[in-house]
Design an enzyme around this catalytic site. Structure first.
Site, PDB file in Angstrom:
ATOM      1  N   GLU C  81      -9.717  -9.829  -6.526  1.00  0.00           N
ATOM      2  CA  GLU C  81      -9.927  -8.562  -5.835  1.00  0.00           C
ATOM      3  C   GLU C  81     -10.460  -7.506  -6.806  1.00  0.00           C
ATOM      4  O   GLU C  81     -10.383  -6.318  -6.551  1.00  0.00           O
ATOM      5  CB  GLU C  81      -8.659  -8.089  -5.112  1.00  0.00           C
ATOM      6  N   CYS C 113      -4.124 -11.159  -3.052  1.00  0.00           N
ATOM      7  CA  CYS C 113      -3.667 -11.946  -4.203  1.00  0.00           C
ATOM      8  C   CYS C 113      -3.677 -13.446  -3.974  1.00  0.00           C
ATOM      9  O   CYS C 113      -3.215 -14.191  -4.821  1.00  0.00           O
ATOM     10  CB  CYS C 113      -2.255 -11.507  -4.618  1.00  0.00           C
ATOM     11  N   ARG C 201       7.586   0.167   1.230  1.00  0.00           N
ATOM     12  CA  ARG C 201       8.588  -0.844   1.597  1.00  0.00           C
ATOM     13  C   ARG C 201       8.099  -1.810   2.691  1.00  0.00           C
ATOM     14  O   ARG C 201       8.658  -2.892   2.867  1.00  0.00           O
ATOM     15  CB  ARG C 201       9.899  -0.165   2.007  1.00  0.00           C
ATOM     16  N   THR C 203       5.585  -3.511   2.410  1.00  0.00           N
ATOM     17  CA  THR C 203       5.045  -4.698   1.718  1.00  0.00           C
ATOM     18  C   THR C 203       6.120  -5.771   1.526  1.00  0.00           C
ATOM     19  O   THR C 203       5.822  -6.871   1.097  1.00  0.00           O
ATOM     20  CB  THR C 203       4.467  -4.328   0.327  1.00  0.00           C
ATOM     21  N   HIS C 236       4.474 -16.395  -5.549  1.00  0.00           N
ATOM     22  CA  HIS C 236       3.684 -15.225  -5.954  1.00  0.00           C
ATOM     23  C   HIS C 236       4.658 -14.186  -6.512  1.00  0.00           C
ATOM     24  O   HIS C 236       5.770 -14.017  -6.018  1.00  0.00           O
ATOM     25  CB  HIS C 236       2.898 -14.649  -4.775  1.00  0.00           C
ATOM     26  N   SER C 298      -1.777 -10.075   0.512  1.00  0.00           N
ATOM     27  CA  SER C 298      -1.611  -9.032   1.511  1.00  0.00           C
ATOM     28  C   SER C 298      -2.722  -9.119   2.535  1.00  0.00           C
ATOM     29  O   SER C 298      -3.828  -9.542   2.240  1.00  0.00           O
ATOM     30  CB  SER C 298      -1.637  -7.650   0.844  1.00  0.00           C
TER      31      SER C 298
END
Ligand SMILES: [Zn+2]
Lengths: 377, 133, 348
Positions: C81, C113, C201, C203, C236, C298
């Site tokens: 990215e 990611c 939060r 995420t 991850h 994401s």
């Protein structure tokens, strides 16, 4: 055939904000023409290393001839890095010797102050190997630093040893009103000077400046009292910065000096003075060794003595060299020639050496890969 | 560093490709068109191994255009395993820690970028040999 | 999911830049309360490094281990990215550098990611279908964070590369892989913006935890394996806590997970994170070990993989460069140098 130098002229080495490249070239040419009396050259050759790359006037010789009002002159622009001046004189000599022309005006001119310093250094770098060196950020200054470092470690010397090169040049430049930095350089100043690339400092580098120098070359008459070109050579060797740095030799400079002296029927010891290429103190030291004034590794030792002073056995850089007078790259060889002529004519004023009889002038292009030598007398 | 100029040098810049003269065996880096030793014009591609030793090094504080963002950096002459001398930058080390004889290996780095809109030149630099654990 | 023909990893390699900044040094400048607990550092790319140079070195290290001819690679796929060129593939630069061109597919993958594990699934499919003897995939990032943002404490730089080939030549064989993807905007960067934005939060639970749990759950269902079947599990790693927490919720004990969480040493390397974790696990693995890999990207999704390490691992691995070699090579810098190296000083 003898070739005589019938007139010379220079501009002051400086930052000439109010004058352009063409202006300073014409100014120096005008002085040389005045010095020579009334002559009209058949050809105009202009030495300039960087103008085109800096976006300035190209085909400069044509424009100088036009600016001088000549309508039938043969013109050439010579671009051989910092050897341009010497190469232009050699080309002028060839035109005269061949019988094509009797009188040739040679002008060296460079305008560096219109470019920002990093741009100037970039353009100067283009005279090195463009693919291998310049495009990787290598410049003549960085090459000088690497050479200096290798010289110091090979011969077990301290950086201070290079001071004497700069000291001699500045001592001579201190009485040259045309010099950009006309002052003596003391040891403290030298040692305190900011590092550009270790171990090379600002005081090891000749300062870029605007400048032009010109000479009128003529087919020599037997009874001339003018200074004459007795011998000359323009030699090339391995290109690139790697060889001089790693070998600490300038084969082109050695060969060019040997050939020019041979043509002149002279020995090194016959010379009353020399103008060698001191674009930085490293190249100056190698030049001293290359022409035979010192054994390899001994140039700096000899520079510590008085030998290279105006009063010494072999004066060098009699008007301050590039180091004090200033480095106008494409014009540098012409400055050397003009200064040597003034010495030989007895017109050097405060910088006059005694018994000036013969002189060797040598300019180097592309970090010593090219060398042009003239023996004058 | 115009676009085509860096493009045509990619084999040497990215892979350390040089030439081997079919006439006399002379190795050259980067590639040459005609052998300066024997005049031959036919060459084989020669892949340099990318290992060498520092001959001399300098810490650069005043750079040419496009290199200013990297100062102070180390400029050096190195000797490749194959005997060729090369002017190159030494990276991944504090410039003052580069020593004569230091063993270095080729890495590919961002050499310079032409402004914010121009091409990025990726090419070789050399770094101290990684200590493999 | 699983190809008809058995496929495995024939070589891998990672790369981490030399420079590190201490999270405490970031905190010295920003003084906010978000500093992660415990001592932590992140890897910072040098001024001459970017995603392309990181990917190139990771690819070279993978090639060094695999010892295959580069012309046999039919694909060179890198995920990131932080592309050096917004338009112009990074993968062609990487593929050119390792000599894989021109008869190779090269493309950049993007999925926050996790593009590297997407590329891995595609590489597995390409080799497993018989279209290619070998395919390379990888992920690398010079992770971006807005100065002062909580992300700045651990946005690192690094990458890893994997070469997929036939099972017989492999150091680890793929058993199965799954993907779980939804349209969840937990973290994003708009076109032309230098730094990403995130939902704080948001995420966490609906994003990272939900997707990884779903992908791994499906993988366990599909293969009939249990957490006990695995020697190591790599997740991850946006920070130190998330992978431990998701592992615990799935039933993986800390000791199977923690050794491969590199965040306290190099930060979150975005597209490189899960793959560098896998490389570190392979550096430690022995024949017969089963390794779980679960990425997270994401936007949002997770790819899960199960590998079984083969007898060949020691021989093949000895030709490569361990991740530890890079973890141990460090040069600490302060925030000022970090700001300069990361281009955070406005120059033009
Ligand atoms: Zn040959």
């Amino acid at each position: 055939m003898k070739i005589e130098i019938a007139g010379v002229g220079t501009t002051k080495s400086a930052e000439k904000w109010e004058l352009g490249l063409l202006d300073i070239a014409i100014k120096a040419a005008g002085k040389a023409l005045k010095d020579a009396g009334s002559v009209t050259p058949d050809a105009v050759i202009v030495a300039n290393a960087l103008g085109g790359a800096l976006g300035d006037q190209q085909n400069l010789a044509l424009h100088v001839a036009g600016g001088l009002g000549y309508s039938h002159a043969e013109t050439y622009s010579v671009c051989c890095d910092e050897a341009s001046g010497g190469a232009a004189v050699r080309l002028a000599s060839a035109l005269i010797r061949s019988g094509m022309h009797d009188t040739v005006l040679v002008v060296g001119a460079e305008k560096t102050s219109d470019a920002l310093p990093d741009m100037l250094e970039t353009v100067r770098s283009a005279g090195l190997d463009a693919a291998r060196e310049a495009s990787f950020g290598f410049s003549p200054t960085i090459a000088g630093a690497l050479g200096m470092q290798h010289y110091l470690s090979t011969y077990h010397l301290d950086k201070e040893a290079f001071y004497h090169i700069a000291r001699i040049a500045h001592q001579h430049g201190s009485t040259n009103r045309n010099a950009i930095f006309p002052w003596a350089l003391d040891r403290k100043q030298y040692l305190k000077s900011p590092i550009v690339a270790t171990p090379l400092s600002v005081c090891d580098n000749a300062p870029p400046c605007d400048g032009a120098a010109a000479a009128i070359l003529k087919k020599g008459s037997v009874q001339t009292s003018n200074v004459c070109i007795l011998g000359s050579a323009n030699t090339s060797d391995r290109k690139g910065i790697v060889f001089p740095i790693t070998s600490l030799q300038l084969p082109a400079a050695t060969q060019s000096a040997t050939m020019a002296l041979k043509e002149a029927g002279s020995q090194l010891s016959d010379m009353s003075l020399m103008e060698l290429h001191d674009a930085n103190t490293f190249l100056a030291a190698l030049s001293i060794e290359a022409v035979g004034l010192a054994q390899p590794g001994k140039a700096l030792e000899r520079a510590q003595t008085d030998d290279f002073l105006l009063t010494g056995t072999m004066p060098l850089w009699t008007f301050g060299g590039h180091k004090s007078r200033g480095l106008a790259p494409g014009a540098s060889g012409m400055y050397q020639l003009v200064e040597a002529v003034l010495e030989l004519r007895g017109d050097a004023g405060e910088n006059q050496i005694t018994n000036a009889n013969k002189a060797l002038v040598q300019c180097l292009g592309s970090f010593g890969a090219q060398a042009v030598t003239h023996v004058l007398g | 560093m115009q676009i085509a100029k860096s493009w045509r040098r990619q084999p040497s810049n990215l892979r350390l490709e040089g030439t081997r003269c079919t006439g006399c065996g002379q190795l050259e880096f980067p590639t040459v068109i005609r052998c300066a030793q024997c005049g031959e014009i036919e060459f084989e591609t020669y892949q340099f191994a990318g290992k060498g030793k520092v001959i001399v090094a300098s810490t650069v504080y005043e750079a040419t255009r496009d290199f200013g963002e990297h100062v102070p950096y180390c400029a050096a002459i190195i000797e490749l395993e194959e005997g060729i001398h090369l002017a190159t930058m030494i990276t991944d080390v504090d410039p003052a820690d580069v020593t004569v004889g230091m063993e270095v290996e080729m890495v590919t780095r961002r050499i310079a970028a032409q402004g914010d809109n121009g091409p990025i030149l990726y090419a070789y630099k050399f770094a101290p040999q990684l200590q493999i654990l | 999911m699983k190809p008809n023909k058995a496929v495995g990893i024939v070589g891998y390699g990672g790369y981490i830049p030399r420079y590190r900044i201490d999270a405490a040094e970031v905190n010295r400048v920003w003084k906010d309360s978000a500093m992660p607990l415990g001592r932590s550092f992140k890897a910072v790319p040098g001024p001459d490094e970017d995603t392309a140079t990181i990917a190139i070195q990771a690819a070279r290290n993978a090639m060094r281990m695999a010892q295959i001819s580069p012309e046999k690679l039919r694909a060179v796929w890198f995920g990131t990215e932080s592309k050096p060129y917004a338009v112009k593939p990074t993968s062609t630069i990487v593929a050119d550098a390792i000599g894989a061109l021109p008869h190779a597919n090269a493309a950049d993958w993007e999925f926050a990611c996790k593009p590297g594990t997407e590329a891995m699934q595609a590489a597995i499919a390409m080799v497993g279908s018989g279209m290619a003897p070998y395919a390379m995939c990888g992920g690398a990032d010079t992770a971006q964070a807005r100065p002062g943002d909580i992300l700045e404490y651990n946005t690192g730089a690094g990458g890893a590369s994997f070469i997929l080939g036939e099972a017989e030549e492999s150091l680890a064989i793929l058993e199965a892989s799954t993907s779980y993807v939804t349209n969840t905007p937990d973290f994003f960067r708009r076109e032309g913006q230098p730094y990403p934005s995130h939902g704080q939060r948001f995420t966490g639970k609906p994003a990272y935890f939900h997707h990884i749990r779903a992908a791994v759950g499906e993988l366990l269902n599909e293969t009939g394996a249990t957490p006990e079947s695995f020697k190591y599990a790599v997740f991850h790693q946006p920070n130190y806590q998330f992978p431990l927490k998701v592992a615990a919720s799935l039933g993986f004990p800390k000791e199977k997970v923690e050794p491969f969480i590199l965040t306290s040493q190099i930060g979150n390397t975005y597209s490189g994170a899960a793959l560098l974790g896998l490389a570190t696990a392979l550096d430690a693995a022995a024949p017969g070990d089963k390794i779980l890999l679960a990425s997270y990207g994401s936007g949002a999704g997770s790819d899960a993989f199960s590998f079984t390490v083969t007898e060949r691992i020691e021989e093949i691995r000895s030709r490569g460069v361990s991740i530890k070699s890079y973890l141990n090579r460090t040069r600490l810098i302060d925030y000022a140098v970090y700001a300069r190296y990361r281009g955070k000083l406005r120059m033009n």
